[in-house]
Design an enzyme around this catalytic site. Structure first.
Site, mmCIF file in Angstrom:
data_model
loop_
_atom_site.group_PDB
_atom_site.id
_atom_site.type_symbol
_atom_site.label_atom_id
_atom_site.label_comp_id
_atom_site.label_asym_id
_atom_site.label_seq_id
_atom_site.Cartn_x
_atom_site.Cartn_y
_atom_site.Cartn_z
ATOM 1 N N GLU A 249 0.896 -1.167 0.000
ATOM 2 C CA GLU A 249 0.000 0.000 0.000
ATOM 3 C C GLU A 249 0.922 1.201 0.000
ATOM 4 O OE1 GLU A 249 -3.222 -0.214 -0.185
ATOM 5 O OE2 GLU A 249 -3.451 -2.356 0.164
ATOM 6 N N CYS A 283 -2.315 8.867 3.065
ATOM 7 C CA CYS A 283 -1.995 8.342 1.734
ATOM 8 C C CYS A 283 -3.093 8.682 0.740
ATOM 9 C CB CYS A 283 -1.797 6.838 1.793
ATOM 10 S SG CYS A 283 -3.206 5.974 2.510
HETATM 11 P P1 NAP Z 1 8.551 4.916 4.427
HETATM 12 O O1 NAP Z 1 9.646 5.855 4.700
HETATM 13 O O2 NAP Z 1 8.530 4.231 3.115
HETATM 14 O O3 NAP Z 1 8.561 3.855 5.647
HETATM 15 C C1 NAP Z 1 7.615 2.829 5.763
HETATM 16 C C2 NAP Z 1 8.191 1.689 6.592
HETATM 17 O O4 NAP Z 1 9.219 1.029 5.835
HETATM 18 C C3 NAP Z 1 8.855 2.156 7.895
HETATM 19 O O5 NAP Z 1 8.620 1.202 8.905
HETATM 20 C C4 NAP Z 1 10.322 2.200 7.513
HETATM 21 O O6 NAP Z 1 11.196 2.084 8.634
HETATM 22 C C5 NAP Z 1 10.404 0.962 6.642
HETATM 23 N N1 NAP Z 1 11.583 0.910 5.770
HETATM 24 C C6 NAP Z 1 12.345 1.930 5.332
HETATM 25 N N2 NAP Z 1 13.352 1.459 4.562
HETATM 26 C C7 NAP Z 1 13.229 0.117 4.521
HETATM 27 C C8 NAP Z 1 13.959 -0.964 3.912
HETATM 28 N N3 NAP Z 1 15.036 -0.732 3.161
HETATM 29 N N4 NAP Z 1 13.520 -2.222 4.099
HETATM 30 C C9 NAP Z 1 12.437 -2.471 4.845
HETATM 31 N N5 NAP Z 1 11.719 -1.505 5.459
HETATM 32 C C10 NAP Z 1 12.096 -0.239 5.301
HETATM 33 O O7 NAP Z 1 7.117 5.657 4.557
HETATM 34 P P2 NAP Z 1 6.641 6.754 5.595
HETATM 35 O O8 NAP Z 1 7.351 8.035 5.345
HETATM 36 O O9 NAP Z 1 6.648 6.172 6.972
HETATM 37 O O10 NAP Z 1 5.101 6.901 5.155
HETATM 38 C C11 NAP Z 1 4.652 7.834 4.209
HETATM 39 C C12 NAP Z 1 4.356 7.161 2.876
HETATM 40 O O11 NAP Z 1 3.489 6.056 3.083
HETATM 41 C C13 NAP Z 1 3.615 8.087 1.921
HETATM 42 O O12 NAP Z 1 4.142 7.930 0.634
HETATM 43 C C14 NAP Z 1 2.181 7.578 1.982
HETATM 44 O O13 NAP Z 1 1.408 7.875 0.840
HETATM 45 C C15 NAP Z 1 2.397 6.112 2.177
HETATM 46 N N6 NAP Z 1 1.215 5.495 2.778
HETATM 47 C C16 NAP Z 1 0.445 4.692 1.989
HETATM 48 C C17 NAP Z 1 -0.719 4.139 2.508
HETATM 49 C C18 NAP Z 1 -1.615 3.259 1.669
HETATM 50 O O14 NAP Z 1 -2.472 2.596 2.232
HETATM 51 N N7 NAP Z 1 -1.453 3.219 0.356
HETATM 52 C C19 NAP Z 1 -1.076 4.393 3.836
HETATM 53 C C20 NAP Z 1 -0.254 5.210 4.605
HETATM 54 C C21 NAP Z 1 0.901 5.755 4.067
HETATM 55 P P3 NAP Z 1 11.844 3.387 9.342
HETATM 56 O O15 NAP Z 1 10.695 4.159 9.931
HETATM 57 O O16 NAP Z 1 12.751 2.799 10.361
HETATM 58 O O17 NAP Z 1 12.551 4.153 8.272
#
Ligand code: NAP
Length: 481
Positions: A249, A283
């Site tokens: 997602e 999101c």
């Molecule tokens: P993110 O930076 O991509 O992080 C998401 C998760 O992935 C965090 O737990 C992060 O850990 C982890 N992560 C980071 N690098 C990784 C790697 N190399 N391997 C495995 N896991 C890793 O996203 P965010 O900034 O928290 O959230 C915002 C984004 O999420 C926006 O783009 C939003 O649109 C999207 N979102 C989508 C939905 C949907 O349902 N489509 C819902 C909510 C949010 P760390 O925190 O330790 O870096």
């Protein structure tokens, strides 16, 4: 705060990550920064925990999960406050996340009780198997890694663990590093309710450090991740080595289309709900406002008037309409994106000023065109309203689909046939007619077209994604009666 790992406790004396209150900048707590060896241990323990959990009858799993939901609700005030402090979101929004988890548990327990396999009619093909009986059952996939973003950490955790556990899987939860505390407490509630320690574990540490170890582990049967598109694409690449099934997602840049015959007063309320909720860090927030030129002036004026009436500040103060963002860095990134859009030719007609450590006055941008980054692939994760205009429905559709994302979308018109025929041509996982795109229920298939994701979440779908259908073939049991 400690974490329970592999059935034992990892104390915070280990190398730690500090969790800050983004409103004040004060440190709240620390969590262990786990190592590769810790992750290996968690996955090994999860395999044993999964067997123990899956061996329980469905009714027993449901009873435990419903007890977990009761525990969460009974601690809603305390846990909501913790989430509010570590995340900066309004207290009411924080508390609602726990309500949603309880609702999801209910929905998935009901559904899991009726996850039927099939019995195949015999004698329907030419092969020599006319005496055989073939039935199918949905079996758990094994250990599911659940990776969570910062914006709705608890609610989105529910969207993953409720189906995974109801179906008899073990979960390893990777919370966001900015706000892992409420999730750690949620996992304590799972254990207290009776989920075996190995079947529900939380692993803390930066995704960039421990993420690859977790998602590339051969003991992980499925990965469900919510977060940014770039992170999702990286995980898909790493997981591909084991052909691990992945569900994503991801990011969005949802369109909010206002036709010339829309009820403008209604669209304003929906725009606020769709864009200002959670300080715009959603999101499926409406992120591109595509408004018919004949009503764009009225829409803009009424929107600004409504925004002027909103109170922004202390997320613990229940009279506030908008709380804070996850960090000063995140808020400053939104200010930079506003500036970039103005440099590309847009006009900032309201707001956009930073306040305090992590607050932002919502911004309204006009003169936005389809050529600008904000109209295409630049997702703004904050309360910004970029307004574009159109003359014909074809023009509006071209603007909507001129985007690599396709999560939700919204179209407003008093003419239902016109709205639905428009919706049919929108490239997005959901189209909300006469409502903002910030819309999701426990049951509906939620997910994206294009770079907004892979798979669907919702009790209508996710149990199937976290199970595998096995055929049981009983040879020659039908005899010649
Ligand atoms: P993110 O930076 O991509 O992080 C998401 C998760 O992935 C965090 O737990 C992060 O850990 C982890 N992560 C980071 N690098 C990784 C790697 N190399 N391997 C495995 N896991 C890793 O996203 P965010 O900034 O928290 O959230 C915002 C984004 O999420 C926006 O783009 C939003 O649109 C999207 N979102 C989508 C939905 C949907 O349902 N489509 C819902 C909510 C949010 P760390 O925190 O330790 O870096």
């Amino acid at each position: 705060m400690y974490v329970q790992l592999g059935g034992g406790t990892v104390e915070k004396e280990r190398e730690a990550l500090t969790v800050f209150d983004p409103t004040t900048g004060e440190a709240i707590d620390t969590v262990p920064a786990l190592t590769k060896a810790d992750i290996d241990r968690a996955v090994e323990t999860a395999a044993e925990g999964q067997r123990e959990w899956a061996a329980k009858p469905q009714t027993e799993r449901n009873r435990i999960l419903r007890h977990f939901a009761e525990l969460l609700l009974s601690r809603r005030a305390e846990l909501g406050e913790l989430l509010c402090r570590e995340n900066g979101k309004r207290i009411a929004e924080a508390e609602e996340e726990f309500d949603t988890v309880a609702a999801l548990v209910e929905s998935y327990c009901d559904k899991a009780s009726h996850l039927y396999g099939v019995s195949l009619p015999n004698g329907t093909d030419a092969t020599n198997c006319h005496g055989d009986m073939i039935v199918t059952r949905h079996e758990p996939v094994g250990v599911v890694a659940c990776l969570l973003p910062f914006n709705f950490p608890v609610e989105l955790c529910g969207h993953k663990i409720a189906p995974a556990l109801a179906a008899g899987n073990a979960v390893i939860i990777k919370p966001p590093s900015d706000c892992p505390l409420a999730i750690i407490r949620l996992v304590d509630c799972l254990h207290e309710a009776g989920v075996p320690a190995g079947a529900a574990q939380v692993v803390t540490g930066r995704g960039s450090v421990i993420g690859d170890t977790l998602v590339s582990h051969p003991g992980i049967a499925a990965i469900t991740m919510t977060g940014g598109t770039e992170t999702g694409a990286h995980i898909a690449e790493v997981a591909a080595k084991n052909l691990t099934r992945c569900y994503f997602e991801l990011g969005g840049n949802d369109a909010f289309v206002v036709m010339d015959d829309a009820d403008i007063d209604w669209t304003i309320g929906q725009a606020l709900e769709g864009r200002a909720n959670n300080a715009g860090q959603v999101c499926c927030a409406s992120k591109r406002f595509i408004v018919h030129e004949s009503v764009a002036g009225a829409f803009t004026d009424k929107l600004i008037l409504a925004l002027k009436g909103l109170k922004i500040g202390d997320p613990m103060d229940r009279s506030m309409d908008i709380g804070g963002m996850i960090s000063e860095k995140a808020r400053d990134e939104v200010v930079r994106q506003i500036r970039r859009t103005v440099e590309q030719g847009a006009k900032l007609v309201y707001g956009g000023e930073p306040q305090g450590k992590n607050f932002l006055i919502p911004a309204v941008l006009t003169n936005v065109t389809g050529a600008m980054d904000v109209a295409r692939d630049m997702e703004i994760f904050g309360a910004v309203f970029p307004i574009m205009t159109f003359r014909t429905a074809e023009e509006a559709l071209a603007l909507v689909n001129n985007c690599p994302y396709g999560l939700n979308s919204a179209v407003f018109s008093r003419d239902m046939a016109k709205a639905i025929s428009f919706a049919e041509r929108v490239q997005a996982g959901s189209v909300i007619v006469n409502g903002g795109s910030n819309y999701r229920t426990a049951t509906m298939p939620f997910g994206g077209y294009k770079k907004s994701g892979v798979g669907r979440e919702g009790s209508s779908h996710t149990l199937l994604e976290f199970t595998q259908e096995k055929s049981y073939v009983l040879r020659n049991v039908l005899g010649n009666l």
